[in-house]
Design a protein around this motif. Structure first.
Motif, PDB file in Angstrom:
ATOM      1  N   TYR A  29       0.839  -1.203   0.000  1.00 57.04           N
ATOM      2  CA  TYR A  29       0.000   0.000   0.000  1.00 57.04           C
ATOM      3  C   TYR A  29       0.874   1.252   0.000  1.00 57.04           C
ATOM      4  CZ  TYR A  29      -4.096  -2.870   1.165  1.00 57.04           C
ATOM      5  OH  TYR A  29      -5.117  -3.788   1.140  1.00 57.04           O
ATOM      6  N   SER A  33      -1.193   5.824   3.062  1.00 59.35           N
ATOM      7  CA  SER A  33      -2.455   5.163   3.411  1.00 59.35           C
ATOM      8  C   SER A  33      -2.502   4.744   4.877  1.00 59.35           C
ATOM      9  CB  SER A  33      -2.665   3.929   2.534  1.00 59.35           C
ATOM     10  OG  SER A  33      -1.761   2.900   2.900  1.00 59.35           O
ATOM     11  N   TRP A  35      -1.334   1.819   5.930  1.00 57.05           N
ATOM     12  CA  TRP A  35      -1.372   0.357   6.011  1.00 57.05           C
ATOM     13  C   TRP A  35       0.029  -0.230   5.926  1.00 57.05           C
ATOM     14  CZ3 TRP A  35      -5.590  -1.669   7.743  1.00 57.05           C
ATOM     15  CH2 TRP A  35      -6.828  -1.069   7.490  1.00 57.05           C
ATOM     16  N   HIS A  98      -5.739  -6.137   2.962  1.00 60.23           N
ATOM     17  CA  HIS A  98      -6.165  -5.796   4.311  1.00 60.23           C
ATOM     18  C   HIS A  98      -7.687  -5.797   4.398  1.00 60.23           C
ATOM     19  CE1 HIS A  98      -2.544  -4.965   6.552  1.00 60.23           C
ATOM     20  NE2 HIS A  98      -2.066  -4.178   5.590  1.00 60.23           N
ATOM     21  N   GLN A 100     -11.036  -4.482   7.230  1.00 64.29           N
ATOM     22  CA  GLN A 100     -11.326  -3.607   8.370  1.00 64.29           C
ATOM     23  C   GLN A 100     -12.840  -3.494   8.557  1.00 64.29           C
ATOM     24  OE1 GLN A 100     -10.106   0.520   7.858  1.00 64.29           O
ATOM     25  NE2 GLN A 100      -9.650   0.736  10.030  1.00 64.29           N
ATOM     26  N   VAL A 129      -6.350   4.100   6.394  1.00 63.60           N
ATOM     27  CA  VAL A 129      -6.586   3.312   7.590  1.00 63.60           C
ATOM     28  C   VAL A 129      -7.619   3.919   8.535  1.00 63.60           C
ATOM     29  CG1 VAL A 129      -4.760   4.378   8.971  1.00 63.60           C
ATOM     30  CG2 VAL A 129      -5.364   1.974   9.369  1.00 63.60           C
ATOM     31  N   LEU A 176      -2.940  -4.683  14.156  1.00 64.69           N
ATOM     32  CA  LEU A 176      -1.817  -3.974  13.540  1.00 64.69           C
ATOM     33  C   LEU A 176      -1.115  -3.200  14.653  1.00 64.69           C
ATOM     34  CD1 LEU A 176      -0.310  -3.243  10.936  1.00 64.69           C
ATOM     35  CD2 LEU A 176      -1.905  -1.377  10.618  1.00 64.69           C
ATOM     36  N   ARG A 189      -3.339  -9.011   8.726  1.00 63.18           N
ATOM     37  CA  ARG A 189      -3.981  -8.286   7.637  1.00 63.18           C
ATOM     38  C   ARG A 189      -5.175  -7.478   8.120  1.00 63.18           C
ATOM     39  NH1 ARG A 189      -3.385 -12.405   2.461  1.00 63.18           N
ATOM     40  NH2 ARG A 189      -1.111 -12.466   2.568  1.00 63.18           N
ATOM     41  N   THR A 191      -6.554  -4.167  11.174  1.00 62.94           N
ATOM     42  CA  THR A 191      -6.297  -3.333  12.336  1.00 62.94           C
ATOM     43  C   THR A 191      -7.374  -3.552  13.378  1.00 62.94           C
ATOM     44  OG1 THR A 191      -6.203  -1.044  13.131  1.00 62.94           O
ATOM     45  CG2 THR A 191      -7.445  -1.430  11.123  1.00 62.94           C
TER      46      THR A 191
END
Length: 293
Positions: A29, A33, A35, A98, A100, A129, A176, A189, A191
């Motif tokens: 990424y 970002s 990430w 990722h 989320q 993020v 994360l 992968r 948060t």
């Protein structure tokens, strides 16, 4: 004779359908970002080989990766896949990126669990993020609501004789922790922090969406998806297990059982738990997938 053979070939293709795939791999990424980097490119290598070994032709595989896997590119590819898919086709969709949780804007999650305020979302290359990070507002998060609309179209297109298998190798709310290093714990992968958005005001009555396809995710929505090291290379846990278990003619139940056994052979970080998530209608669970009639 040539005309007869050509006609027979066309009839066979119409009966058997086409094996199609849409693959998304995002591991590197942009720094702005927020990430971290994950091993999506290693997933790409083993998933492409897996599909080639099981009768997928390169011309029927759409592969988006890194900067080419933006929100707009993924949506365009899903539209293309839905438009081109026909009755009897056998469709494989794979995400390595990722994941989320994000604020549920329409309230459908609370219909199943009154305490659930979040949709699950995949993170394309151009999503950030957190809300407000470099001016980002969440518009590039690929939510389960959006994805379900496309998968419903594809499942309707393939009909009773076709199949749709969706494989999600991402976290929906993973870890994360910034104070952990790759030597201390495998990369993961997602948060722990959900993407919190202001509620926009609901314009439609929420409803529970029924899944009519086969969906396999690397972990539950509240769990972390940890990568695994094999022979010095990192892979997504589910991508690696899929590459070892997927075969022509396997049923969804058989595939999930095999992946679950593979998970047991892959060491987890001490004290961590990761459980495969499997959703499919009863009629699809024991049906052979990706085989010629």
């Amino acid at each position: 004779m040539v005309l007869i053979l050509f006609t027979l070939l066309m009839c066979c293709n119409a009966i058997c359908g086409t094996r199609r795939a849409l693959l998304v791999f995002v591991g590197d990424y942009p720094s702005e970002s927020g990430w971290n980097r994950i091993a999506a490119q290693n997933d790409k290598r083993i998933v492409l080989r897996m599909l080639a070994d099981n009768g997928f032709r390169a011309k029927d595989v759409i592969c988006l990766e890194e900067a080419g896997a933006t929100y707009g590119a993924i949506i365009s590819a899903l539209d293309k896949l839905a438009d081109e898919t026909g009755p009897g086709d056998q469709v494989y969709v794979h995400f390595s990126c990722h994941g989320q949780q994000i604020t549920d804007q329409d309230g459908d999650e609370a219909l199943v669990d009154p305490k659930d305020r979040y949709d699950e979302a995949l993170v394309p290359y151009d999503a950030c993020v957190s809300y407000g990070w470099n001016g980002y507002r969440g518009e590039k998060h690929l939510t389960d609501d959006v994805l379900n609309g496309y998968f419903s179209r594809i499942q309707k297109a393939v009909g009773a004789k076709g199949c749709l298998l969706v494989v999600n190798d991402a976290c929906h709310s993973g870890g994360l922790e910034m104070d952990e290093t790759p030597d201390m714990m495998p990369p993961h992968r997602g948060t722990f922090d959900a993407f919190e958005q202001p509620l926009k005001g609901r314009t439609a009555k929420p409803e529970v969406r029924q899944v009519s396809w086969v969906s396999i995710s690397a972990c539950k929505s509240f769990q972390t998806n940890y990568e695994v090291k094999v022979d010095g290379e990192m892979y997504g846990r589910l991508s690696y297990a899929m590459s070892r278990c997927f075969r022509e003619g396997i049923s969804a139940d058989e595939l999930v059982k095999a992946i679950s056994e593979e998970y047991k052979q892959i060491p987890m970080p001490e004290g961590k738990v990761q459980t495969l998530q499997y959703v499919a209608p009863e009629r699809s669970k024991r049906k052979a997938m990706f085989q010629d009639d």
